[in-house]
Design a protein around this motif. Structure first.
Motif, PDB file in Angstrom:
ATOM      1  N   GLY A   4     -18.715   0.353  62.887  1.00  0.00           N
ATOM      2  CA  GLY A   4     -20.038   1.156  62.746  1.00  0.00           C
ATOM      3  C   GLY A   4     -20.663   0.935  61.551  1.00  0.00           C
ATOM      4  N   LYS A 601     -24.964   8.006  63.490  1.00  0.00           N
ATOM      5  CA  LYS A 601     -24.558   6.581  62.985  1.00  0.00           C
ATOM      6  C   LYS A 601     -23.576   6.872  61.658  1.00  0.00           C
ATOM      7  CE  LYS A 601     -26.789   3.274  65.307  1.00  0.00           C
ATOM      8  NZ  LYS A 601     -26.193   1.989  65.717  1.00  0.00           N
ATOM      9  N   THR A 604     -20.293   8.116  62.997  1.00  0.00           N
ATOM     10  CA  THR A 604     -19.364   7.351  63.673  1.00  0.00           C
ATOM     11  C   THR A 604     -18.636   6.409  62.789  1.00  0.00           C
ATOM     12  OG1 THR A 604     -21.070   7.116  65.566  1.00  0.00           O
ATOM     13  CG2 THR A 604     -19.741   5.253  65.370  1.00  0.00           C
ATOM     14  N   ARG A 634     -23.426   5.508  73.685  1.00  0.00           N
ATOM     15  CA  ARG A 634     -22.241   5.497  72.448  1.00  0.00           C
ATOM     16  C   ARG A 634     -20.965   6.396  72.853  1.00  0.00           C
ATOM     17  NH1 ARG A 634     -25.340   7.128  67.596  1.00  0.00           N
ATOM     18  NH2 ARG A 634     -26.649   8.219  69.038  1.00  0.00           N
ATOM     19  N   TYR A 637     -17.549   4.614  73.449  1.00  0.00           N
ATOM     20  CA  TYR A 637     -16.641   4.515  72.288  1.00  0.00           C
ATOM     21  C   TYR A 637     -16.195   5.868  71.660  1.00  0.00           C
ATOM     22  CZ  TYR A 637     -15.393   3.277  67.442  1.00  0.00           C
ATOM     23  OH  TYR A 637     -14.825   3.359  66.110  1.00  0.00           O
ATOM     24  N   TRP A 638     -17.009   6.784  71.770  1.00  0.00           N
ATOM     25  CA  TRP A 638     -16.489   8.098  71.211  1.00  0.00           C
ATOM     26  C   TRP A 638     -15.280   8.735  71.978  1.00  0.00           C
ATOM     27  CZ3 TRP A 638     -22.313   9.926  70.554  1.00  0.00           C
ATOM     28  CH2 TRP A 638     -22.689   9.550  69.436  1.00  0.00           C
TER      29      TRP A 638
END
Length: 933
Positions: A4, A601, A604, A634, A637-638
């Motif tokens: 990130g 962002k 992350t 996203r 990914y989380w």
């Protein structure tokens, strides 16, 4: 690098020189305060007008001074002797004339016009009458990013406006007044233009009335429309201006006119543009056989020539390109985004056009340099004849700060380090010897000398240090914080990102880069009001501090940035709500210009930081907040990281439930979905789950493998694998695999490019779709792709165009489309397209050997979800032709070294490629066994 961080660095782009006082105050708040207080504090700081919330310096000389009107330009200035004399000197030198016009009260109170121009970036100037700043005080406090708790001066007093002055009439670049010059029969017309590019030609001494002729320079690599200007003895004198050459070249190429002329006057600088008078004679079509199409279009072509001639008069080429570009940038932002600036800011930015050319050039030169401080004695540019006078003018207008030896300025410790950085090594050593007479100086390198001197200053051993270094360096200058803040905002609004800056203009001007032609049609404002812009800017600054703190390993500040971001996410409305303004729904892809997007962002990256430190509880808390309140790609990914972290904590059942829910989430795609499916199969063994899920068979699908043996050079852990290739030279595993498939593996040709060649093929095949006219997709002339390319809106907004193009590809027209696009757009910047790395012959060979249906399927995947599928493609793309050369076949190979394994994204891509009908496999390279003794 932490997962990130690269994305965050691209988002921040060019770092600001100084963090705003509002953000500095927010970052320095006591973290131990309650969450609610912190959240409300964040919102209250955001809601304030950053420009109006600046803390003023309390200096004695900020008392009221009477205003007087300048007899030359009519602007109101402070009535001190110094200010009046300085302003008059500048006005008289510039030849400024006072405008004898007044505004009505209604006109004065109305905001400036901000009508959007055409599709291009025009010069619709927002010229203001000269707005002068207060005179500099003898005492002022200097700040940098680390101590920006207050700004340097009260900007309410900085700009004083004559209430009777009126804005100048804006000049539109798109509609210049045309002269009454046209051809009748074989008549001639005289045009006033210039010879430019004198520094690229021979050193020929010019005289007034020197006769000149024009010659086409078709072999010019920078401009195929270039027109050379030569003397009658064929001596190279320069070129016609680029835009005029572009219009005049077709008329010369098709023998429509003859052009000759003479030098009208001589410039002061030998390298400046030379005014010329150009006599153009129209030829008789019947005698010279001129192209019939050009005959029909002659009137329109000639009208375009006249437009460019008049435009050249309005914007003489003697003005440096960087100065024109900077003014163009300001004018465009003031025209399209004026609602985001206060009246004070509008006047301050508008006053830039009222500065002298020397002052404008000096400011732009300094603004584009790193700084923050510069020695006046080291500033020397050929186009700026008197830098000290220009600096004084900029100081008066509030654009520069001057640190002069005679001034009693108080330099804070955080700024002293930057000022000391201006000294040379010899000057540093001499200063140390002077200040520390009793101590022995053993350090020699610059870094150690700076550290030693700064340490002595902070400890109080060098009380006269400031006086000594200012006397040694002379006058020093830096960009004023207020000007720097405003122009950072202007530049970001123009380019819509932080990575591009004024160098983008330069690269276009010299022909290094070329942007595609597309229509800028913004029916919605990216920032609906000033509050949204300030929230976004504050978030960008928090992200910058996060990045800088990671560089310095300042974990306390990193945690503070994460805390601010988390408080914002938890207190702000849902993401969809943030896109609604004034009862109008904004495009979803505008979400990347919101504070919400920036803070996600930061969080992350914060998750990666906490995972590195094994603070899984903190990472889990942040991931749950993000998943609860955000809906975009996203989430995959989380969700994966949440499941993994729960497993680290020993919560296996909850980890399994998260993975199962993620598989059913429509926003979880590609490699993340594949990874979650594999986690479910691993964690869901009996007794947790007795029934196999429906996707088990596809996930466990075998991927073909081929094994090759190589002679390794090294074998250390963490080192790049190197082998002796088939030709005996050292190479990596990918090059070794290419050589194997070219010889023993079946005579394949190919390239090692991973996703690069596929992104290039997609960009070329879908060029017309990517740059089609879609509202709000293009808002800047410096874009390499539409704003919605990474979102689902890309396919939804162009569904008919995409399906039509896919049908052509499936019908066997891919190679034809590829060749046509290459010839029409070669060199133009397009996201994903690499003109240099992949030759047209390789691209044609690869497309020719692919099955049309398979190629269309891959393009369909990328059009549907470019963000998820634009990475992870196999390393090698191989092709070979059949014996009859009427068709061929392709193979995609993922190469893995001795200790490598497939990532989930790579596994997902290989399975998709196999479903699309491609021949895909994994090539494992293993070292040759050692000989037994």
């Amino acid at each position: 690098m932490l997962r990130g961080r690269e994305s965050l660095i691209r988002l921040v782009g060019k770092r600001r020189r100084a963090i705003s006082p509002a953000v500095a105050q927010l970052l320095n708040q006591n973290p131990s305060s309650s969450s609610a207080a912190s959240t409300s504090g964040s919102k209250s700081v955001i809601g304030k007008d950053l420009a109006g919330a600046e803390v003023t310096n309390k200096v004695e000389e900020e008392r009221e001074v009477g205003l007087v009107s300048c007899p030359v330009c009519g602007a109101s200035i402070r009535g001190t002797d110094y200010n009046v004399n300085s302003h008059l000197d500048i006005c008289l030198k510039r030849g400024t004339k006072r405008k004898l016009s007044q505004q009505t009260l209604l006109q004065f109170m109305s905001p400036p016009s901000c009508k959007r121009g055409g599709n291009g970036i025009g010069v619709n100037s927002l010229d203001m009458d000269l707005v002068n700043a207060d005179p500099p005080t003898n005492e002022c406090i200097l700040y940098t990013s680390s101590c920006a708790s207050s700004l340097e001066e009260n900007h309410e007093d900085l700009i004083s406006v004559d209430e009777c002055s009126s804005p100048r009439n804006s000049e539109t670049r798109d509609a210049p007044v045309l002269p009454e010059s046209s051809f009748e029969g074989n008549s001639s017309t005289v045009l006033d233009t210039y010879i430019v590019g004198r520094k690229f030609c021979d050193n020929v001494e010019l005289e007034q009335d020197t006769q000149i002729i024009l010659t086409r320079d078709t072999q010019n690599v920078k401009d195929s429309n270039a027109i050379k200007v030569t003397s009658t003895r064929l001596e190279m004198l320069g070129y016609l201006p680029r835009e005029l050459s572009k219009c005049l070249a077709p008329l010369l190429d098709y023998n429509c006119i003859d052009c000759e002329g003479s030098v009208a006057s001589l410039p002061l600088n030998p390298q400046d543009a030379v005014p010329i008078k150009l006599s153009c004679h129209k030829k008789d079509y019947s005698e010279h056989g001129t192209n019939s199409a050009i005959q029909k279009d002659f009137s329109s072509l000639w009208k375009t020539v006249l437009v460019e001639v008049e435009r050249g008069k309005q914007h003489p080429p003697n003005v440096p390109r960087y100065q024109q570009n900077f003014n163009l940038l300001i004018e465009d932002v003031m025209r399209n985004h004026s609602h985001l600036f206060t009246d004070k800011e509008m006047l301050f930015i508008g006053s830039f056009k009222s500065l002298s050319d020397a002052a404008q050039r000096l400011f732009i030169r300094l603004y584009t340099r790193k700084g923050p401080w510069f020695r006046m004695s080291k500033i020397s540019y050929p186009e700026i004849t008197d830098p000290p006078t220009a600096a004084e003018e900029l100081k008066e207008a509030g654009y520069l700060y001057l640190l002069q030896p005679r001034d009693n300025m108080k330099v804070q410790e955080c700024d002293m380090e930057n000022i000391l950085g201006l000294l040379t090594v010899a000057e540093l050593r001499e200063t140390l010897k002077t200040e520390l007479l009793k101590e022995r100086i053993n350090c020699t390198c610059r870094k150690e000398l700076l550290k030693c001197l700064l340490s002595a200053y902070e400890s109080g051993n060098c009380r006269n240090l400031q006086k000594r270094i200012t006397e040694r360096m002379g006058t020093c200058v830096r960009i004023a914080h207020f000007a720097d803040e405003l122009l950072w905002r202007v530049q970001r609004l123009f380019f819509l990102n932080g990575e591009q800056d004024l160098s983008a203009f330069l690269l276009v001007d010299i022909g290094v880069t070329k942007y595609p032609n597309y229509v800028c049609d913004a029916s919605h404002r990216i920032f609906s009001d000033r509050c949204h812009l300030l929230e976004y800017e504050e978030a960008i600054q928090v992200a910058q501090v996060m990045d800088e703190s990671l560089d310095k390993n300042n974990m306390k500040m990193v945690e503070r940035c994460i805390e601010i971001s988390e408080n914002y996410i938890c207190s702000a409305p849902m993401e969809e709500t943030s896109l609604i303004s004034a009862c109008v729904f904004k495009p979803r892809f505008f979400s990347c210009f919101t504070a919400w997007w920036v803070y996600t962002k930061v969080l992350t990256l914060g998750v990666s930081v906490y995972e590195r430190e094994r603070r899984y509880e903190d990472a889990i808390r942040i991931l749950k907040s993000l998943l609860q309140r955000t809906r975009d790609s996203r989430r995959g990914y989380w969700t994966l990281r949440l499941s993994v972290n729960l497993e680290h904590m020993g919560y296996f059942n909850e980890s399994l439930l998260v993975a199962e829910e993620g598989i059913g989430d429509p926003w979880v795609r590609a490699g993340s979905k594949m990874a979650l499916q594999r986690r479910v199969l691993r964690l869901g063994k009996p007794p947790r789950r007795w029934k196999l899920p429906s996707f088990a068979e596809s996930v466990r699908q075998n991927i073909p493998e081929v094994n090759i043996v190589g002679r390794p050079v090294n074998g250390g852990v963490g080192e790049k694998n190197l082998f002796y290739g088939y030709n005996g030279e050292l190479c990596g595993v990918e090059e070794l695999a290419l050589q194997y498939f070219a010889e023993e593996g079946g005579g394949w040709h190919g390239v090692h490019s991973e996703s690069g060649i596929w992104m290039t093929i997609f960009g070329l095949l879908m060029w017309d779709v990517i740059f089609s006219d879609v509202p709000n997709a293009f808002c800047s002339k410096f874009q390499t792709g539409p704003l919605d390319l990474d979102t689902d809106d890309f396919y939804e907004s162009r569904k008919d165009l995409i399906e039509s193009q896919l049908n052509k590809i499936q019908g066997g027209m891919a190679e034809e489309i590829l060749i046509t696009c290459w010839e029409l757009h070669y060199g133009e910047l397009c996201r994903g397209v690499n003109w240099e790395r992949h030759s047209l012959s390789d691209l044609r060979a690869a497309v020719f050997c692919m099955k049309a249906r398979s190629l269309a399927s891959i393009c369909h995947h990328l059009a549907l979800d470019y963000r998820s599928w634009s990475s992870g493609m196999p390393d090698l793309l191989l092709w070979r032709f059949y014996a009859n050369s009427t068709c061929g076949e392709v193979k995609l190979v993922e190469v893995k070294g001795p200790r490598d394994r497939l990532s989930e994204q790579q596994r997902a891509w290989i399975l998709v490629l196999m479903d699309c009908g491609f021949n895909a496999e994994v090539c494992k390279v293993s070292p040759a066994p050692k000989a037994q003794d």
